[in-house]
Motif scaffolding. Structure first.
Motif, PDB file in Angstrom:
ATOM      1  N   LEU A 153       7.917   0.878   3.877  1.00  0.00           N
ATOM      2  CA  LEU A 153       7.574   0.179   5.131  1.00  0.00           C
ATOM      3  C   LEU A 153       6.720   1.035   6.072  1.00  0.00           C
ATOM      4  N   TYR A 154       6.694   2.319   5.864  1.00  0.00           N
ATOM      5  CA  TYR A 154       5.756   3.238   6.517  1.00  0.00           C
ATOM      6  C   TYR A 154       5.717   3.089   8.040  1.00  0.00           C
ATOM      7  N   GLU A 155       6.860   3.381   8.634  1.00  0.00           N
ATOM      8  CA  GLU A 155       6.976   3.220  10.098  1.00  0.00           C
ATOM      9  C   GLU A 155       6.505   4.440  10.875  1.00  0.00           C
ATOM     10  N   GLU A 175      25.890   1.626  -5.302  1.00  0.00           N
ATOM     11  CA  GLU A 175      26.028   0.860  -6.547  1.00  0.00           C
ATOM     12  C   GLU A 175      24.682   0.594  -7.212  1.00  0.00           C
ATOM     13  N   GLN A 176      23.810   1.590  -7.153  1.00  0.00           N
ATOM     14  CA  GLN A 176      22.524   1.473  -7.832  1.00  0.00           C
ATOM     15  C   GLN A 176      22.608   2.255  -9.150  1.00  0.00           C
ATOM     16  N   ASP A 177      21.744   1.881 -10.100  1.00  0.00           N
ATOM     17  CA  ASP A 177      21.745   2.568 -11.396  1.00  0.00           C
ATOM     18  C   ASP A 177      21.128   3.960 -11.307  1.00  0.00           C
ATOM     19  N   TYR A 202       0.859  -1.180   0.000  1.00  0.00           N
ATOM     20  CA  TYR A 202       0.000   0.000   0.000  1.00  0.00           C
ATOM     21  C   TYR A 202       0.898   1.233   0.000  1.00  0.00           C
ATOM     22  N   PHE A 203       1.017   1.853  -1.160  1.00  0.00           N
ATOM     23  CA  PHE A 203       1.890   3.036  -1.262  1.00  0.00           C
ATOM     24  C   PHE A 203       1.175   4.249  -0.683  1.00  0.00           C
ATOM     25  N   ARG A 204       1.957   5.109  -0.065  1.00  0.00           N
ATOM     26  CA  ARG A 204       1.373   6.256   0.634  1.00  0.00           C
ATOM     27  C   ARG A 204       1.747   7.569  -0.048  1.00  0.00           C
ATOM     28  N   GLY A 213      14.038  10.066  10.679  1.00  0.00           N
ATOM     29  CA  GLY A 213      14.104  11.475  10.270  1.00  0.00           C
ATOM     30  C   GLY A 213      13.772  11.635   8.792  1.00  0.00           C
ATOM     31  N   TRP A 214      14.313  10.749   7.952  1.00  0.00           N
ATOM     32  CA  TRP A 214      14.088  10.872   6.500  1.00  0.00           C
ATOM     33  C   TRP A 214      12.599  10.681   6.171  1.00  0.00           C
ATOM     34  N   ASP A 215      12.042   9.583   6.702  1.00  0.00           N
ATOM     35  CA  ASP A 215      10.668   9.225   6.316  1.00  0.00           C
ATOM     36  C   ASP A 215       9.644  10.140   6.983  1.00  0.00           C
ATOM     37  N   PRO A 275      13.867   9.678  -6.910  1.00  0.00           N
ATOM     38  CA  PRO A 275      13.839   8.787  -5.754  1.00  0.00           C
ATOM     39  C   PRO A 275      14.797   9.307  -4.679  1.00  0.00           C
ATOM     40  N   GLY A 276      14.461   9.054  -3.407  1.00  0.00           N
ATOM     41  CA  GLY A 276      15.465   9.192  -2.351  1.00  0.00           C
ATOM     42  C   GLY A 276      16.395   8.008  -2.518  1.00  0.00           C
ATOM     43  N   LEU A 277      17.610   8.098  -1.980  1.00  0.00           N
ATOM     44  CA  LEU A 277      18.577   7.006  -2.146  1.00  0.00           C
ATOM     45  C   LEU A 277      19.423   6.874  -0.897  1.00  0.00           C
ATOM     46  N   THR A 278      20.063   5.730  -0.765  1.00  0.00           N
ATOM     47  CA  THR A 278      21.019   5.631   0.334  1.00  0.00           C
ATOM     48  C   THR A 278      22.436   5.565  -0.246  1.00  0.00           C
ATOM     49  N   PHE A 279      23.450   5.543   0.626  1.00  0.00           N
ATOM     50  CA  PHE A 279      24.795   5.925   0.154  1.00  0.00           C
ATOM     51  C   PHE A 279      25.882   5.315   1.031  1.00  0.00           C
ATOM     52  N   ALA A 336       3.551  10.057   0.862  1.00  0.00           N
ATOM     53  CA  ALA A 336       4.954  10.511   0.902  1.00  0.00           C
ATOM     54  C   ALA A 336       5.880   9.313   0.738  1.00  0.00           C
ATOM     55  N   ALA A 337       7.039   9.564   0.140  1.00  0.00           N
ATOM     56  CA  ALA A 337       8.027   8.503  -0.060  1.00  0.00           C
ATOM     57  C   ALA A 337       8.516   7.978   1.284  1.00  0.00           C
ATOM     58  N   CYS A 338       8.861   6.697   1.313  1.00  0.00           N
ATOM     59  CA  CYS A 338       9.322   6.096   2.574  1.00  0.00           C
ATOM     60  C   CYS A 338      10.275   4.947   2.260  1.00  0.00           C
ATOM     61  N   THR A 339      11.379   4.885   2.973  1.00  0.00           N
ATOM     62  CA  THR A 339      12.369   3.838   2.718  1.00  0.00           C
ATOM     63  C   THR A 339      11.706   2.459   2.758  1.00  0.00           C
ATOM     64  N   ARG A 370       0.166  12.177  -7.929  1.00  0.00           N
ATOM     65  CA  ARG A 370       0.990  11.753  -9.071  1.00  0.00           C
ATOM     66  C   ARG A 370       2.358  11.220  -8.623  1.00  0.00           C
ATOM     67  N   ARG A 371       2.840  11.703  -7.469  1.00  0.00           N
ATOM     68  CA  ARG A 371       4.196  11.375  -7.033  1.00  0.00           C
ATOM     69  C   ARG A 371       4.374   9.868  -6.823  1.00  0.00           C
ATOM     70  N   GLY A 372       5.495   9.377  -7.191  1.00  0.00           N
ATOM     71  CA  GLY A 372       5.859   7.980  -6.944  1.00  0.00           C
ATOM     72  C   GLY A 372       7.312   7.898  -7.327  1.00  0.00           C
ATOM     73  N   SER A 373       8.133   7.281  -6.490  1.00  0.00           N
ATOM     74  CA  SER A 373       9.580   7.322  -6.752  1.00  0.00           C
ATOM     75  C   SER A 373       9.905   6.701  -8.108  1.00  0.00           C
ATOM     76  N   THR A 374      10.758   7.375  -8.852  1.00  0.00           N
ATOM     77  CA  THR A 374      11.208   6.859 -10.150  1.00  0.00           C
ATOM     78  C   THR A 374      12.008   5.590  -9.931  1.00  0.00           C
ATOM     79  N   ARG A 375      11.703   4.551 -10.708  1.00  0.00           N
ATOM     80  CA  ARG A 375      12.432   3.273 -10.568  1.00  0.00           C
ATOM     81  C   ARG A 375      13.497   3.123 -11.654  1.00  0.00           C
ATOM     82  N   THR A 376      13.301   3.800 -12.806  1.00  0.00           N
ATOM     83  CA  THR A 376      14.315   3.781 -13.872  1.00  0.00           C
ATOM     84  C   THR A 376      14.335   5.153 -14.545  1.00  0.00           C
TER      85      THR A 376
HETATM   86  C1  FMN Z   1      15.060   8.586   2.182  1.00  0.00           C
HETATM   87  C2  FMN Z   1      14.703   7.614   1.115  1.00  0.00           C
HETATM   88  C3  FMN Z   1      15.671   6.732   0.645  1.00  0.00           C
HETATM   89  C4  FMN Z   1      15.357   5.848  -0.384  1.00  0.00           C
HETATM   90  N1  FMN Z   1      16.345   5.012  -0.871  1.00  0.00           N
HETATM   91  C5  FMN Z   1      16.092   4.263  -1.979  1.00  0.00           C
HETATM   92  C6  FMN Z   1      17.122   3.506  -2.586  1.00  0.00           C
HETATM   93  O1  FMN Z   1      18.262   3.492  -2.106  1.00  0.00           O
HETATM   94  N2  FMN Z   1      16.819   2.814  -3.716  1.00  0.00           N
HETATM   95  C7  FMN Z   1      15.571   2.828  -4.267  1.00  0.00           C
HETATM   96  O2  FMN Z   1      15.360   2.193  -5.310  1.00  0.00           O
HETATM   97  N3  FMN Z   1      14.566   3.539  -3.691  1.00  0.00           N
HETATM   98  C8  FMN Z   1      14.796   4.256  -2.579  1.00  0.00           C
HETATM   99  N4  FMN Z   1      13.788   5.006  -2.009  1.00  0.00           N
HETATM  100  C9  FMN Z   1      12.440   5.005  -2.608  1.00  0.00           C
HETATM  101  C10 FMN Z   1      11.479   4.124  -1.805  1.00  0.00           C
HETATM  102  O3  FMN Z   1      11.742   2.783  -2.101  1.00  0.00           O
HETATM  103  C11 FMN Z   1      10.045   4.520  -2.143  1.00  0.00           C
HETATM  104  O4  FMN Z   1       9.790   5.798  -1.601  1.00  0.00           O
HETATM  105  C12 FMN Z   1       9.044   3.540  -1.565  1.00  0.00           C
HETATM  106  O5  FMN Z   1       9.124   2.297  -2.236  1.00  0.00           O
HETATM  107  C13 FMN Z   1       7.631   4.067  -1.703  1.00  0.00           C
HETATM  108  O6  FMN Z   1       7.295   4.270  -3.049  1.00  0.00           O
HETATM  109  P1  FMN Z   1       6.861   5.667  -3.648  1.00  0.00           P
HETATM  110  O7  FMN Z   1       7.909   6.678  -3.295  1.00  0.00           O
HETATM  111  O8  FMN Z   1       6.785   5.418  -5.141  1.00  0.00           O
HETATM  112  O9  FMN Z   1       5.547   6.035  -3.059  1.00  0.00           O
HETATM  113  C14 FMN Z   1      14.054   5.849  -0.939  1.00  0.00           C
HETATM  114  C15 FMN Z   1      13.083   6.710  -0.433  1.00  0.00           C
HETATM  115  C16 FMN Z   1      13.396   7.573   0.602  1.00  0.00           C
HETATM  116  C17 FMN Z   1      12.330   8.489   1.141  1.00  0.00           C
END
Ligand code: FMN
Length: 513
Positions: A115-117, A422-424, A105-107, A195-197, A477-481, A109-112, A336-342
């Motif tokens: 998992l929506y904690e 090491e993500q694309d 269930y996507f929400r 803090g991020w989420d 997308p948010g990303l980790t590092f 706001a973006a969330c790592t 409309r928002r949803g993290s870009t996957r590619t």
């Molecule tokens: C702080 C933060 C870090 C994230 N890191 C990654 C990441 O390293 N790789 C990735 O593919 N997506 C990453 N995401 C995207 C999440 O996977 C995505 O927000 C989540 O699956 C919910 O989907 P949505 O943003 O499309 O609603 C990150 C999102 C946030 C907010």
């Protein structure tokens, strides 16, 4: 005062750094059979449905992000529809999809890890359409569950040492973090994710509140134990993270604090088994404020001095004019928002698009730890791959004059791929934005709680960037590092700073999910 023993924050930060080797040597795997429930459910509480058909504000997304309402003396009192709008567009379910691990269930706001904690609670006086009480928001059925009846706003005024926005608010939303729901995947690093989420969710909450004509701000200074007790939290599992007072009412007499006996309400266990990560409990405890005096002192100190700004050649970012911007409303953009996957790695964005995103997102956040308004704890560093009008390379963003200083010229897609775990995505984006903070200075000023503040600020600015990017038709997308590699990449300029947050902006590949 535990908060002043800042070795605790350093211990947590250093102990949860990612490196090439820490990732490879971590035996952790995802136990899908034990995946936590994404909702907190009180099975014995009768849900109070919130209205689902709420009038949209129609306010343009970019204005609602960049022009938060200043604190006002005039009364602005939310009604039940405003509350429903704010809760839904901050934490409501906007899409769902079946995956191999079950339904997601996507929400809003973006969330790592999706998992929506972060859970939301509302502490309110009598509002049009809602009786005074302490409520829990359940996004699963868009309802409130009443935990306590009556007006408990005086307890929050006391817990925040009479923070003016809280004392004058008709209602305050409290955000909490549930450790296990995120730690199932991310283990002890979850405390950073809080803090991020929570931050990305707050970007939505502040924008939708502003669009609803209601002042709102982030309050991190409060006596933790008092707020946790009000919500009856089991603090080994869930803790209060921040307060967001919403609206303003000039009342002659403020409610007095009330008794908060334990409630012992039953909740459905999120998993069959939960793993506790002591490093996070220690970090939280060490950054807790213990009395009203400590809160007042914490809030009242001098701001962190801005980073030094070495001279050199700088590119002036373009000024953006509101009348030339897309007019999509904040609600449309959130849906409309949803993290870009590619990303489309052949695409480029314009300097005007990048300028709008940087400017909108970095206009002073309304937060008690960022006084005077406009203070910022995180510095922004960019890797530009393909932005029209900018030479590819590494840059430092200066907020005041809104300029980019070229630190080193070059095509750094391979480096970005490495730095972003090491993500694309970071390699294929048009630009990557790294948040780095001088933790030494921040912890000196705010104690361990400065660590919370740094992560929150990054999440909230990152969340605003999400909204601004989608308002301008781009993806993010948010990303980790890899922590130390990020600092090294931007050094010598970034020497002494710590990596806090990363996001990438570009054009989503058409047809990709
Ligand atoms: C702080 C933060 C870090 C994230 N890191 C990654 C990441 O390293 N790789 C990735 O593919 N997506 C990453 N995401 C995207 C999440 O996977 C995505 O927000 C989540 O699956 C919910 O989907 P949505 O943003 O499309 O609603 C990150 C999102 C946030 C907010």
């Amino acid at each position: 005062m535990k908060n002043r023993d800042i070795l605790a924050a350093w211990k947590y930060h250093d102990g949860t750094k990612h490196s090439y080797w820490s990732i490879r040597n971590n035996p952790h795997y995802l136990d899908w059979a034990n995946r936590p429930l994404p909702f907190k459910v009180f099975p014995k509480i009768e849900p109070l449905p919130l209205p689902r058909e709420v009038p949209q504000t129609g306010v343009a997304a970019l204005s609602s992000i960049s022009e938060p309402l200043p604190p006002s003396r005039a009364d602005s009192i939310p009604d039940l529809q405003d509350l429903a709008r704010i809760l839904y567009y901050s934490a409501g379910i906007t899409k769902h999809r079946k995956s191999s691990g079950g339904e997601i269930y996507f929400r809003a706001a973006a969330c790592t890890g999706a998992l929506y904690e972060i859970e939301l609670y509302v502490v309110t006086g009598d509002l049009p359409g809602l009786d005074a009480g302490v409520y829990h928001f359940n996004p699963a059925d868009v309802s409130l569950g009443v935990l306590r009846k009556g007006d408990f706003r005086g307890n929050l005024t006391q817990a925040t040492a009479a923070e003016p926005a809280v004392a004058g608010a008709p209602m305050t939303i409290i955000c909490t973090g549930t450790y296990w729901r995120n730690a199932w995947k991310y283990q002890a690093r979850t405390y950073r994710h809080f803090g991020w989420d929570n931050g990305t969710l707050l970007a939505n909450m502040l924008a939708v509140s502003a669009a609803s004509g209601l002042p709102a701000e982030i309050v991190l200074g409060f006596v933790d134990a008092e707020v946790n007790r009000l919500l009856d939290l089991d603090t080994h599992r869930e803790v209060s993270l921040c307060l967001v007072p919403i609206g303003h009412r000039s009342e002659s007499s403020l409610p007095t604090p009330r008794e908060t006996p334990a409630l012992g309400l039953e909740t459905i266990p999120p998993s069959q088994r939960e793993v506790e990560y002591p490093a996070m409990l220690e970090m939280h405890d060490a950054s807790s404020l213990e009395s009203g005096e400590e809160v007042a002192q914490w809030r009242g100190k001098q701001p962190v001095v801005a980073s030094s700004t070495p001279a050199g050649e700088e590119v002036q970012l373009q000024r953006w004019r509101e009348e030339e911007q897309p007019k999509d409303s904040i609600e449309q953009v959130i849906l409309r928002r949803g993290s870009t996957r590619t990303f489309d790695k052949t695409a480029s964005i314009t300097l005007a698009q990048l300028s709008t995103i940087l400017d909108c997102a970095t206009r002073g956040l309304a937060a008690d730890f960022l006084e005077p308004r406009g203070t910022q704890l995180n510095d922004l560093y960019l890797i530009v791959h393909s932005v029209e009008g900018l030479i590819p390379g590494a840059y430092f963003f200066r907020r005041g004059p809104s300029t980019l200083k070229l630190l080193k010229e070059g095509k750094f897609r391979a480096e970005a791929h490495h730095l972003g775990l090491e993500q694309d995505l970071p390699a294929d984006a048009c630009v990557d934005i790294f948040f780095l903070a001088n933790l030494e200075r921040t912890l000196e000023r705010y104690g361990n709680r400065g660590y919370r503040a740094v992560q929150f600020e990054a999440g909230a600015i990152g969340g605003r960037m999400y909204l601004a990017a989608y308002a301008r038709g781009l993806g993010e997308p948010g990303l980790t590092f890899f922590d130390d590699d990020v600092t090294n990449f931007f050094s010598p300029h970034a020497r002494g700073k710590s990596a806090v947050f990363l996001l990438a902006i570009g054009k989503p590949l058409r047809g990709a999910t």
